[in-house]
Motif scaffolding. Sequence first.
Motif, PDB file in Angstrom:
ATOM      1  N   GLY A 130       0.823  -1.208   0.000  1.00 62.99           N
ATOM      2  CA  GLY A 130       0.000   0.000   0.000  1.00 62.99           C
ATOM      3  C   GLY A 130       0.855   1.255   0.000  1.00 62.99           C
ATOM      4  N   ARG A 131       0.341   2.297  -0.640  1.00 64.19           N
ATOM      5  CA  ARG A 131       1.088   3.554  -0.716  1.00 64.19           C
ATOM      6  C   ARG A 131       0.884   4.427   0.510  1.00 64.19           C
ATOM      7  NH1 ARG A 131      -1.128   5.382  -6.514  1.00 64.19           N
ATOM      8  NH2 ARG A 131      -2.999   4.518  -5.525  1.00 64.19           N
ATOM      9  N   SER A 132      -0.057   4.054   1.374  1.00 64.78           N
ATOM     10  CA  SER A 132      -0.344   4.822   2.581  1.00 64.78           C
ATOM     11  C   SER A 132      -0.824   3.860   3.665  1.00 64.78           C
ATOM     12  CB  SER A 132      -1.423   5.872   2.295  1.00 64.78           C
ATOM     13  OG  SER A 132      -2.665   5.231   2.031  1.00 64.78           O
ATOM     14  N   PRO A 133      -0.835   4.296   4.926  1.00 66.59           N
ATOM     15  CA  PRO A 133      -1.370   3.437   5.994  1.00 66.59           C
ATOM     16  C   PRO A 133      -2.814   3.015   5.727  1.00 66.59           C
ATOM     17  CG  PRO A 133      -0.115   5.239   6.932  1.00 66.59           C
ATOM     18  CD  PRO A 133      -0.221   5.526   5.470  1.00 66.59           C
ATOM     19  N   ALA A 134      -3.594   3.920   5.131  1.00 65.15           N
ATOM     20  CA  ALA A 134      -4.990   3.581   4.823  1.00 65.15           C
ATOM     21  C   ALA A 134      -5.064   2.470   3.780  1.00 65.15           C
ATOM     22  CB  ALA A 134      -5.743   4.819   4.328  1.00 65.15           C
ATOM     23  N   ASP A 135      -4.213   2.549   2.748  1.00 63.61           N
ATOM     24  CA  ASP A 135      -4.177   1.493   1.719  1.00 63.61           C
ATOM     25  C   ASP A 135      -3.801   0.153   2.333  1.00 63.61           C
ATOM     26  OD1 ASP A 135      -4.905   3.193  -0.273  1.00 63.61           O
ATOM     27  OD2 ASP A 135      -2.925   3.330  -1.217  1.00 63.61           O
ATOM     28  N   THR A 136      -2.791   0.160   3.192  1.00 55.66           N
ATOM     29  CA  THR A 136      -2.318  -1.074   3.811  1.00 55.66           C
ATOM     30  C   THR A 136      -3.394  -1.699   4.692  1.00 55.66           C
ATOM     31  OG1 THR A 136      -0.051  -0.223   3.817  1.00 55.66           O
ATOM     32  CG2 THR A 136      -0.524  -2.065   5.289  1.00 55.66           C
ATOM     33  N   ARG A 138      -6.643  -1.224   4.409  1.00 56.87           N
ATOM     34  CA  ARG A 138      -7.706  -1.710   3.518  1.00 56.87           C
ATOM     35  C   ARG A 138      -7.315  -3.034   2.874  1.00 56.87           C
ATOM     36  NH1 ARG A 138      -7.738   0.991  -2.065  1.00 56.87           N
ATOM     37  NH2 ARG A 138      -5.940  -0.432  -2.061  1.00 56.87           N
ATOM     38  N   ASN A 139      -6.083  -3.131   2.407  1.00 58.66           N
ATOM     39  CA  ASN A 139      -5.613  -4.361   1.745  1.00 58.66           C
ATOM     40  C   ASN A 139      -5.685  -5.553   2.691  1.00 58.66           C
ATOM     41  OD1 ASN A 139      -5.137  -2.805  -0.479  1.00 58.66           O
ATOM     42  ND2 ASN A 139      -2.922  -2.675  -0.188  1.00 58.66           N
ATOM     43  N   ARG A 140      -5.247  -5.348   3.924  1.00 63.10           N
ATOM     44  CA  ARG A 140      -5.324  -6.413   4.922  1.00 63.10           C
ATOM     45  C   ARG A 140      -6.772  -6.833   5.149  1.00 63.10           C
ATOM     46  NH1 ARG A 140      -5.164  -4.921  11.054  1.00 63.10           N
ATOM     47  NH2 ARG A 140      -5.816  -6.893  11.997  1.00 63.10           N
ATOM     48  N   CYS A 141      -7.660  -5.853   5.231  1.00 64.52           N
ATOM     49  CA  CYS A 141      -9.080  -6.146   5.447  1.00 64.52           C
ATOM     50  C   CYS A 141      -9.672  -6.926   4.284  1.00 64.52           C
ATOM     51  CB  CYS A 141      -9.843  -4.840   5.663  1.00 64.52           C
ATOM     52  SG  CYS A 141     -11.582  -5.063   6.095  1.00 64.52           S
ATOM     53  N   LEU A 142      -9.327  -6.548   3.061  1.00 62.68           N
ATOM     54  CA  LEU A 142      -9.834  -7.240   1.878  1.00 62.68           C
ATOM     55  C   LEU A 142      -9.478  -8.722   1.903  1.00 62.68           C
ATOM     56  CD1 LEU A 142      -8.961  -4.570  -0.847  1.00 62.68           C
ATOM     57  CD2 LEU A 142     -11.262  -5.460  -0.424  1.00 62.68           C
ATOM     58  N   ILE A 143      -8.193  -9.029   2.143  1.00 65.32           N
ATOM     59  CA  ILE A 143      -7.738 -10.414   2.111  1.00 65.32           C
ATOM     60  C   ILE A 143      -8.310 -11.214   3.278  1.00 65.32           C
ATOM     61  CG2 ILE A 143      -5.712 -11.895   2.321  1.00 65.32           C
ATOM     62  CD1 ILE A 143      -6.025 -10.701  -0.403  1.00 65.32           C
ATOM     63  N   GLU A 144      -8.301 -10.618   4.461  1.00 65.40           N
ATOM     64  CA  GLU A 144      -8.841 -11.323   5.631  1.00 65.40           C
ATOM     65  C   GLU A 144     -10.316 -11.657   5.428  1.00 65.40           C
ATOM     66  OE1 GLU A 144      -7.373 -12.587   8.113  1.00 65.40           O
ATOM     67  OE2 GLU A 144      -5.604 -11.425   8.707  1.00 65.40           O
ATOM     68  N   ASP A 195     -10.241  -2.048  12.217  1.00 65.06           N
ATOM     69  CA  ASP A 195      -9.175  -1.092  11.902  1.00 65.06           C
ATOM     70  C   ASP A 195      -9.482  -0.315  10.630  1.00 65.06           C
ATOM     71  OD1 ASP A 195      -7.812  -1.959  14.121  1.00 65.06           O
ATOM     72  OD2 ASP A 195      -6.434  -3.279  13.009  1.00 65.06           O
ATOM     73  N   TRP A 196     -10.021  -1.022   9.620  1.00 64.30           N
ATOM     74  CA  TRP A 196     -10.331  -0.353   8.349  1.00 64.30           C
ATOM     75  C   TRP A 196     -11.480   0.627   8.511  1.00 64.30           C
ATOM     76  CZ3 TRP A 196      -9.329   1.952   4.244  1.00 64.30           C
ATOM     77  CH2 TRP A 196     -10.261   2.171   3.230  1.00 64.30           C
ATOM     78  N   LEU A 197     -12.487   0.281   9.298  1.00 59.05           N
ATOM     79  CA  LEU A 197     -13.633   1.181   9.474  1.00 59.05           C
ATOM     80  C   LEU A 197     -13.221   2.527  10.064  1.00 59.05           C
ATOM     81  CD1 LEU A 197     -16.577  -1.096  10.685  1.00 59.05           C
ATOM     82  CD2 LEU A 197     -16.505   0.324   8.629  1.00 59.05           C
ATOM     83  N   VAL A 198     -12.267   2.507  10.990  1.00 62.61           N
ATOM     84  CA  VAL A 198     -11.800   3.761  11.598  1.00 62.61           C
ATOM     85  C   VAL A 198     -11.241   4.693  10.524  1.00 62.61           C
ATOM     86  CG1 VAL A 198     -10.101   4.782  13.157  1.00 62.61           C
ATOM     87  CG2 VAL A 198     -11.335   2.718  13.847  1.00 62.61           C
ATOM     88  N   LEU A 199     -10.376   4.169   9.663  1.00 68.44           N
ATOM     89  CA  LEU A 199      -9.770   4.993   8.619  1.00 68.44           C
ATOM     90  C   LEU A 199     -10.757   5.337   7.508  1.00 68.44           C
ATOM     91  CD1 LEU A 199      -6.261   3.291   8.316  1.00 68.44           C
ATOM     92  CD2 LEU A 199      -6.923   5.282   9.663  1.00 68.44           C
ATOM     93  N   ARG A 200     -11.595   4.381   7.162  1.00 63.76           N
ATOM     94  CA  ARG A 200     -12.591   4.623   6.111  1.00 63.76           C
ATOM     95  C   ARG A 200     -13.545   5.733   6.515  1.00 63.76           C
ATOM     96  NH1 ARG A 200     -17.441   4.694   5.474  1.00 63.76           N
ATOM     97  NH2 ARG A 200     -18.544   4.182   3.548  1.00 63.76           N
ATOM     98  N   ASP A 201     -14.040   5.673   7.761  1.00 61.25           N
ATOM     99  CA  ASP A 201     -14.994   6.673   8.240  1.00 61.25           C
ATOM    100  C   ASP A 201     -14.350   8.050   8.352  1.00 61.25           C
ATOM    101  OD1 ASP A 201     -16.836   4.673   8.320  1.00 61.25           O
ATOM    102  OD2 ASP A 201     -16.865   4.445  10.495  1.00 61.25           O
ATOM    103  N   ALA A 202     -13.075   8.094   8.726  1.00 58.19           N
ATOM    104  CA  ALA A 202     -12.369   9.371   8.805  1.00 58.19           C
ATOM    105  C   ALA A 202     -12.255  10.000   7.415  1.00 58.19           C
ATOM    106  CB  ALA A 202     -10.983   9.169   9.413  1.00 58.19           C
TER     107      ALA A 202
END
Length: 311
Positions: A130-136, A138-144, A195-202
């Motif tokens: 990922g190019r940013s913490p948010a990308d990383t 999100r990517n982890r969430c997608l695979i999990e 973890d993804w929801l926190v960044l997504r909502d922000a």
Amino acid sequence: MSAEQDRWISTFLEAQAAELGAARNTRLAYGRDLVDFGGWLGRAGKSFALAERGDVEQYLIYCEAQGLSKATRARRLSAIRQLYRFAFEEGWRKDNPGMRIKGPGRSAKLPKTLDLPQIEALIAAARESGRSPADTTRNRCLIELIYATGMRVSELVELPATAARGAPAMILVRGKGGKERMVPLSSPARAALADWLVLRDAADEAAQAAGKKPSRFLFPGRGAAGHMTRQQFFVLLKSFALHAGLDPAQVTPHTLRHAFATHLLAGGADLRVIQTLLGHADLSSTEIYTHVLDEHLKALVLNHHPLARKA
């Protein structure tokens, strides 16, 4: 062919590319096969939507009379079956007229899958991509999520954010044809989701502050659909495979779905439970995973039978 039949073929081939990672040459071959079948149906005054089992059988007889090889006829039947399976899942048809037809000699292939160490390597790669913490995140969430639930890629990218609220132990998935099912989440998937929801909502709040409309999807996208596309996830997955040292050609969204089912069955899960979790309308679609039991039973005999150990 009619515009409707053109739409069937183009939509099917797009899904083949996005969900199964079908090679360009394979898609071109399927496209030619289905155009030929559609043209034959049109000359008979029928269409994909109206064709019956007898029509498919008559078409195969026609292909044989044209001198086509067994391999070509087997591929054409495969293309027709897959088109109608896709049409059934999309709700365009209530049956698959090619399902019970015996092919001209080509044996069915077992689904490709990944073993647990390969899945773990893929998840580890997603956590570092990922190019940013948010990308990383999100990517982890997608695979999990996709490995924990066995969702189709279309179901994953179209998940509404509301389905993930409240730290759910299960989420509601809307599958093909609008059918809904509940799928449980593993602890790692729940943690990745939180973890993804926190960044997504922000990010959503920042977009609203800038006068933009918030997304209703768990994985927002910039396109007209409003969510990440199947193609975008496909490209991401290939990059994770490269990062993990895996062969990208062997890693597709459908491979992860197969891994989910295979690992559950090997762990002792009931076939009916797996059918429900995968959203298969017919148990016959799930029975292909019983090849896992063959290997499991063979290992049990070789490792535990006294005569086998002595040998």
